[in-house]
Write an enzyme that holds these catalytic residues in place. Sequence first.
Site, mmCIF file in Angstrom:
data_model
loop_
_atom_site.group_PDB
_atom_site.id
_atom_site.type_symbol
_atom_site.label_atom_id
_atom_site.label_comp_id
_atom_site.label_asym_id
_atom_site.label_seq_id
_atom_site.Cartn_x
_atom_site.Cartn_y
_atom_site.Cartn_z
ATOM 1 N N TYR A 75 0.852 -1.190 0.000
ATOM 2 C CA TYR A 75 0.000 0.000 0.000
ATOM 3 C C TYR A 75 0.886 1.237 0.000
ATOM 4 O O TYR A 75 1.814 1.355 0.817
ATOM 5 C CB TYR A 75 -0.887 -0.003 1.251
ATOM 6 C CG TYR A 75 -1.779 1.204 1.380
ATOM 7 C CD1 TYR A 75 -2.865 1.400 0.535
ATOM 8 C CD2 TYR A 75 -1.551 2.157 2.375
ATOM 9 C CE1 TYR A 75 -3.688 2.503 0.661
ATOM 10 C CE2 TYR A 75 -2.367 3.262 2.515
ATOM 11 C CZ TYR A 75 -3.444 3.438 1.647
ATOM 12 O OH TYR A 75 -4.254 4.531 1.783
ATOM 13 N N ASP A 133 9.474 2.850 -0.397
ATOM 14 C CA ASP A 133 8.429 3.460 0.426
ATOM 15 C C ASP A 133 8.721 3.078 1.876
ATOM 16 O O ASP A 133 8.383 1.992 2.335
ATOM 17 C CB ASP A 133 7.053 2.955 -0.006
ATOM 18 C CG ASP A 133 5.911 3.568 0.800
ATOM 19 O OD1 ASP A 133 6.187 4.171 1.867
ATOM 20 O OD2 ASP A 133 4.756 3.425 0.397
ATOM 21 N N LYS A 171 5.003 9.028 9.083
ATOM 22 C CA LYS A 171 4.825 8.504 10.432
ATOM 23 C C LYS A 171 5.904 9.003 11.399
ATOM 24 O O LYS A 171 5.800 10.106 11.918
ATOM 25 C CB LYS A 171 4.726 6.976 10.392
ATOM 26 C CG LYS A 171 3.544 6.488 9.538
ATOM 27 C CD LYS A 171 3.357 5.002 9.610
ATOM 28 C CE LYS A 171 2.259 4.530 8.669
ATOM 29 N NZ LYS A 171 0.909 4.947 9.021
#
Length: 418
Positions: A144, A239, A267
């Site tokens: 994702y 990523d 994050k």
Amino acid sequence: MNTTNSEKLYEQAKKFMPGGVNSPVRAFNSVGRSPLFIERAEGDKIYDADGNEFIDYVCSWGPNILGHGRPEVLEAVCRAVSKGLTFGACHRGEIELAELIRQCMPSMEMLRLVNSGTEAVMSAVRAARGYTHRDMIIKFKGCYHGHSDGLLVKGGSGLLTNSVPDSAGVPKGYTETTLLADYNNEKSVEELFDRYGKDIACIIVEPCAANMGVVPPKEGFLRFLRDITEKYSSLLIFDEVITGFRLSLGGAQQLYGITPDLTTLGKIVGGGMPLAAYGGRAEIMECVAPLGSVYQAGTLSGNPAAAAAGAATLKILMDDTHIYDELERKSARLEAAMREAGLNVNRAGSLLTAFFTDVPVTDHDSACTSYRQKYAEHFNRLLERGIYTAPSQFEAMFVSAAHTDEDIELTCKAFKNV
């Protein structure tokens, strides 16, 4: 466990927000109950609207590697907001954070601060296309990369447990240039390059997948990706929105010894505030406006409060050399307890996922063999014992520096009991 207040709040929320939530996985649909509404958090604990206390292994889906409300981070944010919430202009704090990021990840020679992981990935892919003058990209099933149109193809995370398998509202043209490969499967990548090699701008990959549950790369897989992209003059994008500063101070690229061309962060880099980043080789990033023709902008990008939180977090991680050793020790203890309880566990550093399947989970297809109803039962039994884990099979447990040995032991006992 009384959840009356959370249930009342959920009914109110459904009047104003789709499904009563601002992110689908929060709705708890896949675990068969209404969501908890959290009132406050401290250390490794969260407290809901009914006063229930939980040991938290979601950690805001990863940012809180230091735990909730770390004093140094809160103090840095308070100092920043006392001078103003946002300027929409340059300030010292964004330089400080960019310098800290580059110290930790030297591959990010030049970088741009943005507001979310989705924005970082979308911008990195655009930069890769602008630099290579090619349109096609390769992504992997179950990985994702946020909800930008071109990447909502066989995505992981909440897409695997929602009723919409990819997403309505994405025109076919947006995904025609997105090629799909199988994670940990070199042959599937080779076949795409054999057919489309001269048109492939980049491969984007979670170097350690964490959105179909935790699925580490097999030996040699990342090296293969590095080699084949160099062979075809394509770019390799890591990523590291989840793995950045989580698997090591230098992320997955340091842990596995592979240098990508571009990296996306989110994050942890924001220290709990909305902040993300993308960057890489200077010659690629110099294609980004105002130096080049690849356009990307953001009113709140690098805002003072978020930059301060990120910088404070990275300084702690850089200064305390024992944090990662302690995260490894605590996570290994949890893994051992889960295996003793008969669970099929994948772990990478302080990321863990329990799968309810008898086959090794190495890719999207094997992850999807996990019996989701069993996971839902497992989740609810842990919740009743004061252990808060991800309300979805295809997410990770996150261990933080704030998790005490006492709470780790309580969690281990809970695994054995359920």
